[in-house]
Motif scaffolding. Structure first.
Motif, short mmCIF file in Angstrom:
data_model
loop_
_atom_site.label_atom_id
_atom_site.label_comp_id
_atom_site.label_asym_id
_atom_site.label_seq_id
_atom_site.Cartn_x
_atom_site.Cartn_y
_atom_site.Cartn_z
N PRO A 129 -14.82 -8.25 -2.69
CA PRO A 129 -13.39 -7.84 -2.34
C PRO A 129 -13.11 -7.85 -0.73
O PRO A 129 -13.88 -7.45 0.03
CB PRO A 129 -13.11 -6.77 -2.99
CG PRO A 129 -14.61 -6.03 -3.08
CD PRO A 129 -15.63 -7.10 -3.28
N VAL A 130 -11.83 -8.23 -0.49
CA VAL A 130 -11.46 -8.21 1.02
C VAL A 130 -10.38 -6.97 1.27
O VAL A 130 -9.57 -6.76 0.50
CB VAL A 130 -10.73 -9.76 1.32
CG1 VAL A 130 -10.04 -9.53 2.56
CG2 VAL A 130 -11.63 -10.93 1.21
N THR A 131 -10.92 -6.56 2.30
CA THR A 131 -9.79 -5.44 2.94
C THR A 131 -9.91 -5.62 4.57
O THR A 131 -10.54 -6.18 5.00
CB THR A 131 -10.47 -3.93 2.76
OG1 THR A 131 -11.74 -3.89 3.39
CG2 THR A 131 -10.77 -3.72 1.47
N GLY A 132 -8.39 -5.45 5.02
CA GLY A 132 -8.19 -5.82 6.21
C GLY A 132 -6.65 -5.37 6.58
O GLY A 132 -6.11 -4.56 6.10
N SER A 133 -6.40 -5.74 7.72
CA SER A 133 -5.00 -5.40 8.38
C SER A 133 -4.47 -6.34 9.44
O SER A 133 -5.18 -7.12 9.86
CB SER A 133 -5.17 -4.10 9.04
OG SER A 133 -6.00 -4.03 10.17
N VAL A 134 -3.19 -6.56 9.50
CA VAL A 134 -2.48 -7.14 10.46
C VAL A 134 -2.18 -6.47 11.66
O VAL A 134 -1.81 -5.20 11.59
CB VAL A 134 -0.98 -7.81 9.82
CG1 VAL A 134 -0.58 -8.36 11.04
CG2 VAL A 134 -1.12 -8.35 8.69
N SER A 135 -2.60 -6.97 12.87
CA SER A 135 -2.61 -6.18 14.06
C SER A 135 -1.30 -5.78 14.62
O SER A 135 -0.34 -6.55 14.24
CB SER A 135 -3.17 -6.87 15.30
OG SER A 135 -3.00 -6.49 16.42
N MET A 136 -0.86 -4.53 15.02
CA MET A 136 0.25 -4.15 15.46
C MET A 136 0.55 -4.63 16.90
O MET A 136 1.70 -4.24 17.49
CB MET A 136 0.41 -2.68 15.28
CG MET A 136 0.40 -2.42 13.61
SD MET A 136 1.74 -3.15 12.75
CE MET A 136 3.17 -2.18 13.49
N ALA A 137 -0.50 -5.14 17.73
CA ALA A 137 -0.30 -5.55 19.21
C ALA A 137 0.87 -6.36 19.32
O ALA A 137 0.77 -7.51 18.57
CB ALA A 137 -1.81 -5.79 19.81
N PRO A 138 1.30 -6.43 20.49
CA PRO A 138 2.49 -7.30 20.72
C PRO A 138 1.61 -8.70 21.20
O PRO A 138 0.60 -8.96 21.43
CB PRO A 138 3.12 -6.98 21.99
CG PRO A 138 2.12 -5.82 22.72
CD PRO A 138 1.23 -5.14 21.32
N GLY A 139 2.48 -9.95 21.19
CA GLY A 139 1.89 -11.20 21.39
C GLY A 139 1.71 -11.89 20.23
O GLY A 139 2.34 -11.79 19.32
#
Length: 206
Positions: A129-139
C-alpha cells in the motif's frame, strides 16, 4: 562501488536517456507470446515515457498554482535497475496506482504485479500500500510517497520498501514522474537477513 546516494543523483540523467530509448522502441502488447514480462514492461514504460516527455515539452512541469481540485487516479510503473546491497542484484518492474486528493494533499494507492529477473522471485505474489502527500511548497508541484509490503516468490520472501519523490507534469497535473529507492529485505530463502536495493524511476498518468 559507488555509494547509493551518488548513484541516485544520476537517475535524473537516466530519465533523459529513457526518452531517447523510447524513440527506438517498438510497442509490444504486454503478455503477448514470446515476450518476457520484463521486456513487455520495458516497452510499456518506453511508450509512457514518450507520452510524458511530449506533455512536458508542450506544457512543462505543473506549478503549485496549477494543481486541480478534487481527486485524480494515476496509473503507471515503477522500474528499479540500479542494484546493490548485501543481497543479490535484481531488476524489477511493478504496476503503480496513485490516488491523489488535491483538496487534502493526501496520496494513497498500491504497488503490485511485481516482476523481476531473480530466480525464485520472478513473479512474487503480494502488494504494498502507498501513502504520501503533495508538497505545499511554492514553485513546481512536487509529491512524495512510500510503500511497504510483503512479496513471496517460489523460494524467497522479502519485505518490499519503496521511497519515491517527483514532480507533476502538465498544466493540470495530467502526469507525474520521479525517482525512487527500493529495498528488498530478505526474510525467507537463501539470502535471509540480507538486503538488495534496486533504485530507479517511476511514472504515472491520469
Amino acid at each position: 562501488m559507488q555509494d547509493r546516494f551518488t548513484i541516485r543523483n544520476k537517475l535524473a540523467m537516466a530519465l533523459s536517456l529513457a526518452a531517447v530509448l523510447a524513440g527506438c522502441s517498438t510497442t509490444t502488447t504486454p503478455g503477448s507470446k514470446g515476450v518476457s514480462p520484463l521486456v513487455a514492461a520495458a516497452n510499456e514504460e518506453a511508450a509512457a515515457t514518450m507520452r510524458i516527455d511530449n506533455l512536458f515539452a508542450a506544457e512543462g512541469t505543473t506549478q503549485q498554482t496549477e494543481l486541480p481540485t478534487g481527486n485524480a487516479t494515476y496509473e503507471g510503473l515503477v522500474h528499479g535497475d540500479t542494484g546493490g546491497g548485501s543481497g543479490p542484484d535484481l531488476e524489477y518492474y511493478a504496476d503503480l496506482t496513485l490516488e491523489v486528493d488535491f483538496d487534502t494533499d493526501g496520496i494513497t494507492g498500491t504497488v503490485d504485479n511485481v516482476r523481476t529477473d531473480l530466480g525464485g522471485f520472478i513473479t512474487p505474489s503480494g502488494s504494498a500500500p502507498v501513502t504520501g502527500s503533495v508538497s505545499m511548497a511554492p514553485g513546481d508541484a512536487e509529491l512524495s510517497f512510500a510503500a511497504t509490503g510483503t512479496l513471496t516468490g517460489v523460494d524467497r520472501t522479502a519485505t518490499y520498501d519503496l521511497n519515491a519523490d517527483g514532480d507533476f507534469i502538465g498544466d493540470t497535473a495530467q502526469a507525474a514522474r520521479g525517482t525512487h529507492t527500493t529495498d528488498f529485505i530478505w526474510t525467507a530463502g537463501p539470502d535471509t537477513g540480507d538486503t538488495s536495493w534496486s533504485d530507479g524511476d517511476w511514472l504515472a498518468e491520469q
